[in-house]
Every structure is written in C-alpha cells, then in structure tokens.
Design a protein around this motif. Structure first.
Motif, PDB file in Angstrom:
ATOM      1  N   TYR A 335      31.956  37.691  39.954  1.00 38.47           N
ATOM      2  CA  TYR A 335      31.045  38.885  39.139  1.00 38.47           C
ATOM      3  C   TYR A 335      30.627  39.868  40.499  1.00 38.47           C
ATOM      4  CZ  TYR A 335      28.298  35.482  39.942  1.00 38.47           C
ATOM      5  OH  TYR A 335      27.750  33.855  40.355  1.00 38.47           O
ATOM      6  N   ARG A 336      29.124  40.682  39.835  1.00 35.24           N
ATOM      7  CA  ARG A 336      28.837  41.268  40.711  1.00 35.24           C
ATOM      8  C   ARG A 336      27.827  41.403  40.786  1.00 35.24           C
ATOM      9  NH1 ARG A 336      31.000  47.561  42.722  1.00 35.24           N
ATOM     10  NH2 ARG A 336      29.716  46.931  44.022  1.00 35.24           N
ATOM     11  N   SER A 340      27.017  43.100  45.753  1.00 37.99           N
ATOM     12  CA  SER A 340      27.970  42.385  46.185  1.00 37.99           C
ATOM     13  C   SER A 340      28.963  41.599  45.515  1.00 37.99           C
ATOM     14  CB  SER A 340      27.124  40.629  46.947  1.00 37.99           C
ATOM     15  OG  SER A 340      26.778  41.962  47.790  1.00 37.99           O
ATOM     16  N   HIS A 341      29.938  40.979  45.794  1.00 41.10           N
ATOM     17  CA  HIS A 341      30.583  40.118  44.622  1.00 41.10           C
ATOM     18  C   HIS A 341      30.633  38.330  45.242  1.00 41.10           C
ATOM     19  CE1 HIS A 341      33.244  43.669  45.104  1.00 41.10           C
ATOM     20  NE2 HIS A 341      33.028  43.705  44.067  1.00 41.10           N
ATOM     21  N   TYR A 342      30.531  37.849  44.277  1.00 42.79           N
ATOM     22  CA  TYR A 342      30.447  36.321  44.358  1.00 42.79           C
ATOM     23  C   TYR A 342      31.535  35.536  43.214  1.00 42.79           C
ATOM     24  CZ  TYR A 342      25.962  37.198  46.568  1.00 42.79           C
ATOM     25  OH  TYR A 342      24.452  37.729  46.843  1.00 42.79           O
ATOM     26  N   GLU A 349      28.873  28.318  44.243  1.00 41.28           N
ATOM     27  CA  GLU A 349      28.855  30.251  44.377  1.00 41.28           C
ATOM     28  C   GLU A 349      28.497  30.723  44.814  1.00 41.28           C
ATOM     29  OE1 GLU A 349      25.998  32.802  41.087  1.00 41.28           O
ATOM     30  OE2 GLU A 349      25.321  32.713  43.490  1.00 41.28           O
ATOM     31  N   ILE A 350      30.103  31.826  45.682  1.00 41.02           N
ATOM     32  CA  ILE A 350      29.863  31.640  46.920  1.00 41.02           C
ATOM     33  C   ILE A 350      29.689  33.082  46.679  1.00 41.02           C
ATOM     34  CG2 ILE A 350      31.613  31.494  49.085  1.00 41.02           C
ATOM     35  CD1 ILE A 350      32.878  29.099  47.838  1.00 41.02           C
ATOM     36  N   CYS A 351      29.853  33.750  48.037  1.00 38.90           N
ATOM     37  CA  CYS A 351      29.733  35.443  48.230  1.00 38.90           C
ATOM     38  C   CYS A 351      31.235  35.712  48.399  1.00 38.90           C
ATOM     39  CB  CYS A 351      28.253  35.500  49.042  1.00 38.90           C
ATOM     40  SG  CYS A 351      28.785  37.771  49.491  1.00 38.90           S
TER      41      CYS A 351
END
Length: 536
Positions: A335-336, A340-342, A349-351
């Motif tokens: 998701y955004r 940024s995208h995670y 939870e990781i970028c």
C-alpha cells in the motif's frame, strides 16, 4: 552489398587490372617473368630446388590469345581455361613457376610440452585474418633434426590451409614479427607453404590468392568429414602477373581502401546483429510501455485496481474456507502512505520504495504475483517414463513453448502413463486460461497461455500460473516484460543450469491495472505485435 562482397569486388578489380591505371612506361610483365625464370634456373644449378620434369610456359600467340607449352608438347590455346581477361602488359603464369620452394605440405609433427621450435597448424591461420602463433604447439627436438632448412618458415611466406572443413583454402601471410622469442617455426601437414620469387611483390601474390580463396574452398577433395586441397591443384593455379610498377600501385591502393572496407564490414555486421535483435528489442519496448500504463489511456470510469485486489483477497478467502486452496503463509499487502510504498508482511511493515522499479498510474496498484493467483506450482521433479500415445496422457515440457507464442500439443510430444498422471496431477494440473511459465534451462522466461480445454501435464521445467479474477493474457505478457526479464537474466548468470525458484516467482512484483484496462492493454499489444510482423 556486404563487407565481404565489397572486399571480393575490390580484389577482383585488382587482379583483373581494373583497380589502378596501366602506365605505358612500366616494364612489361614478360620481362619480369624472364627475370624470375633466370632466378629459378640459378636455384636449380645451386641445388636448392629441383628441376621440373615437364615445365610449362605460357605466352601470347599472334592472335593475342594465351597459349601454354608443357614439356615437349605442342603449345595449346588456354583462352577457355584462364578465368578472365588481363591487360596487354600483363602475363599469365602457373603459380609453381613463380615460387622458389616446392609447393607442398609440411610434415606430420611429433609434439613436445616445451621446445624452441613451434609447429604452424591451420588454426594459427586465424579466420578473421592474420597469424596467431600463440595457438601453435611445440615440436619434439629430436624430430626437428629431420627437417631441412628450407622447411623453416621465413618472412612473407604465404600459408594456405589444405585440409579440414571450414578452414580449407584459408589464406594467410607469415611475418617475422609473428614469431615468439625468435623461435623457429615449421609447418604441419595441414598447411601448404607458398614462397614467392624475390622479384615478385609478395603482397601482390598474397592478395591474388585471397581473391582465389572462395574458389579454393570448392576445389577440396575427399569425404564430407575431411576434405583436402592437393598441393598439385594449388601449384597449377593461373596467376595474373602485372608489371612490377603496377604491382606496387595495386598494393598501395589496396592498403588504402581495405581498412575502409573492413570498417564498412564491421558496421555491416553490427547492422545485421541489430536487425536480428530489433524485433526482440521492439517487443521489450512495447511491453515496457504496456506494464507502465503508457500503452493505452486510463479511463477514470474504470474501477481502481485496489478495489479489484480487495475482491481477489475475498475470493481467495472463500476458496480457502471451502478447502479448495491452501492459505498462503507468506501473503503480503502493498500500500501507499506519505507518497511511499510499504509492504505488510505479517506483523512487520517495510518500506519497499527501493524495490519499486517504476511509477504507475494512480488507479493501478502494486502487488505480488502470489496475491493474484490461486495456483503457482509445479509437479514432482522425478521424470516419468514415456508410453505410447494410445495408452498415455500428454506430457509437455519447456521445449513445447514455441517461439510463435503458442504451445505445441502434437509434434514429437511425450506421453506418460495414467498412473503417473494421477500421481503428478495433484499439485499442478493445467486448465484452460492458465499460464505455462518456463523456469529452467534455455527456454527460461517464456510464458504461454493455455487456450484449449485438454488433459495434459507439464514437466517441472515449467510451472503453472493460475490468475484469479485477473485477465490471464495480461499476466502472460507481464511475465515476459523487461521487469521479469531481469529475474531471468539473473538466473542465467548463476552457476549450472539457469533456474528460477518457485519462491522467487511467487514474489514477482506485478503492476496491476484495473481489469478493463488489462483487456485494452492486451488488445493494443496484439495489434502492435502483429504490425511488427512477429509474435511473442
């Protein structure tokens, strides 16, 4: 015209007296041949060469046609034998009459691990031109004692490869600068040495023989496995001899134009490679535009891909509850947030901004391949035995994923027993609209859509990909896009047989458009690929 054709054309002009103008002040070639004849007579007196039993002599008759007198026989007109006409100041001669060494092959050598004598083999006469003595082997020192000094190769010896398919007739010229540590070099039995008289310009003879090279290649005798070019055949070649002044002018002109011809040839080869690669490069470019949302316009009335993804998740949950598929323990959600995208992996939870390869339209979304499929699997790696088609079930492999974009179901295919089929089909039984994706070996990265409703299995060289509520042809094309190609390249660079692991395939990042846009993308792709005159 190719570079080689251009070079052949220039050499043809050179040996026919059409490359440079004739100069009436030049000493005629007949005078040069008289000088060469006297040189050979002196070598015979000195015991350095043997007298020919039936020497030949070519001259112009009163009718200006070429005649040849062999031994004591009457002269015979050879106008039909010489390959072309030459200027009046030129003369025809047999190759054997302008050499100071018998035209013959070298000896079969006895090799050694180390010595100060090298053996010149046909491979030293390299395909692209020039000499490479580093490819030579060493001669046994005891065997070297049996070689007379005239067998030692000297500066400007011309070499003709005399045996072997693919190298037969190849022409090279040896120079002292080719030597390694000033070591002695002798020819082996697969090459013939041409040593021209001192009054002849050696480079002229070299380029004349280069012109004859395609002709020499056709004069080989013997079986298809091993052809040979007899020394007597080479010795009898008709050589056109210009005046010595014109020989010099010819060589000067050749040395001027041949580098340009070689440069032209290099460009032409690059163009050939480009033309061969162009369809594939164009395909990649079109696919790249497609998967980035640049091939067709977005429609604001389309349901966003995020809504489609939620519907897929709900459908997968239903199938899990019904026991039709197993829950994926590694399923993630992308998701955004804050531009940024995670990715949520369990409680983590990781970028993943560094993993996102390109920007996509706002109504698209990123996901993993496993999140939009109900099956990504392969069969056991034990290869089942073949049975007859009458009693078996069709069993395909990566070789059956054809380059024209289809699957081969009929030509030279394999069949397996019903028992093996029942055992193996529990994990990955292909269905219509599934995708067969090659993940091992030379065909790695090919994706083909199952478009028929037929019972068959596919070997573990491929996996079965079953999209869920996603337009299968879009995923098929996506799997051959440049993004996924990077995974294929990485696998090909690994040690051993290229292999894309199932875990890696499941984690492929997929740029997912709205469903209706997936259809429009595929429709436009197929139009463009058809116009490109090739299919994927």
């Amino acid at each position: 015209m190719t570079g080689q054709q251009l070079k052949n054309s220039i050499l043809q002009m050179a040996v026919q007296g059409k490359l440079v103008p004739q100069d009436p002040n030049d000493e005629p070639a007949s005078v040069l041949l008289e000088r060469i004849s006297k040189e050979k007579e002196q070598l015979i007196k000195d015991g350095k060469i043997k007298k020919e039993k039936n020497p030949s002599y070519i001259f112009r008759g009163a009718d200006n046609l070429p005649y040849e007198k062999v031994g004591k026989n009457e002269p015979v007109c050879i106008a039909d034998e010489v390959p072309f006409e030459i200027p009046e100041s030129w003369e025809w001669v047999r190759l054997k009459n302008i050499t100071v060494k018998e035209i013959k092959r070298g000896k079969s050598p006895k090799y050694a691990d180390c010595s100060n004598v090298y053996v010149f083999a046909q491979k030293c006469n390299v395909k692209l031109g020039g000499i490479d003595i580093s490819l030579a082997k060493c001669l046994d020192v005891k065997a070297f004692k049996k070689y007379p000094i005239d067998e030692y190769m000297i500066n400007e010896d011309i070499i003709i490869n005399s045996t072997g398919n693919g190298t037969l007739g190849r022409i090279g010229m040896f120079h002292d600068s080719d030597r390694i540590n000033d070591f002695t070099i002798i020819p082996d039995s697969h090459v013939t040495i041409i040593r021209a008289c001192k009054y002849l310009i050696k480079n002229y003879l070299f380029y004349t023989l280069k012109y004859y090279q395609p002709y020499l290649e056709k004069l080989g005798e013997g079986s298809t496995n091993q052809t040979e070019l007899r020394p007597s055949t080479i010795a009898a070649l008709f050589i056109p001899i210009p005046p010595i002044g014109e020989q010099k002018r010819i060589i000067e002109k050749l040395l001027e134009v041949i580098p340009m011809v070689n440069a032209y040839g290099d460009k032409e080869k690059k163009l050939q490679v480009y033309n061969i690669d162009f369809p594939e490069l164009l395909k990649k470019s079109i696919l790249q535009e497609a998967v980035q949302g640049k091939l067709v316009p977005q429609d604001p009335s389309d349901e966003p891909a995020s809504v489609l993804l939620e519907r897929i998740r709900a459908e997968k949950e239903r199938l899990i509850q019904e026991g039709k598929i197993k829950r994926d323990k590694h399923e993630t959600v992308i998701y955004r947030r804050d531009n940024s995208h995670y990715e949520k992996r369990g409680s983590e939870e990781i970028c993943i901004d560094d993993d996102i390869p390109f920007d996509i339209p706002e109504n698209w979304t990123w996901t993993r391949l496993q999140n939009i499929c109900s099956l990504i699997g392969d069969i056991d790696h034990n290869m089942p035995k073949s049975v007859s088609a009458d009693s078996g079930v069709l069993f395909l492999s990566a070789k059956d994923l054809l380059d024209d974009g289809t699957i081969n179901y009929t030509q030279n295919v394999k069949y397996i027993s019903r028992a093996d089929f029942e055992r193996l089909s529990r994990k990955a039984l292909p269905q219509k609209h599934d995708i067969i994706y090659s993940r091992i070996g030379a065909a790695l990265g090919k994706a083909r859509l199952v478009e028929i409703d037929r019972e068959f299995l596919v070997s573990y060289s491929c996996c079965v990909v079953r999209p869920l509520w996603v337009y299968a042809p879009y995923i098929r094309y996506y799997l051959e896009s440049p993004l996924i190609l990077l995974h294929s390249i990485k696998a090909r660079q690994s040690i051993g047989v290229p292999d894309l692991g199932m875990g890696e395939i499941k984690k492929y990042l997929v740029a997912l458009p709205p469903y209706n846009e997936q259809i429009r993308i595929v429709e436009q792709l197929e139009v463009l690929l058809d116009r490109c005159d090739f299919k994927m």
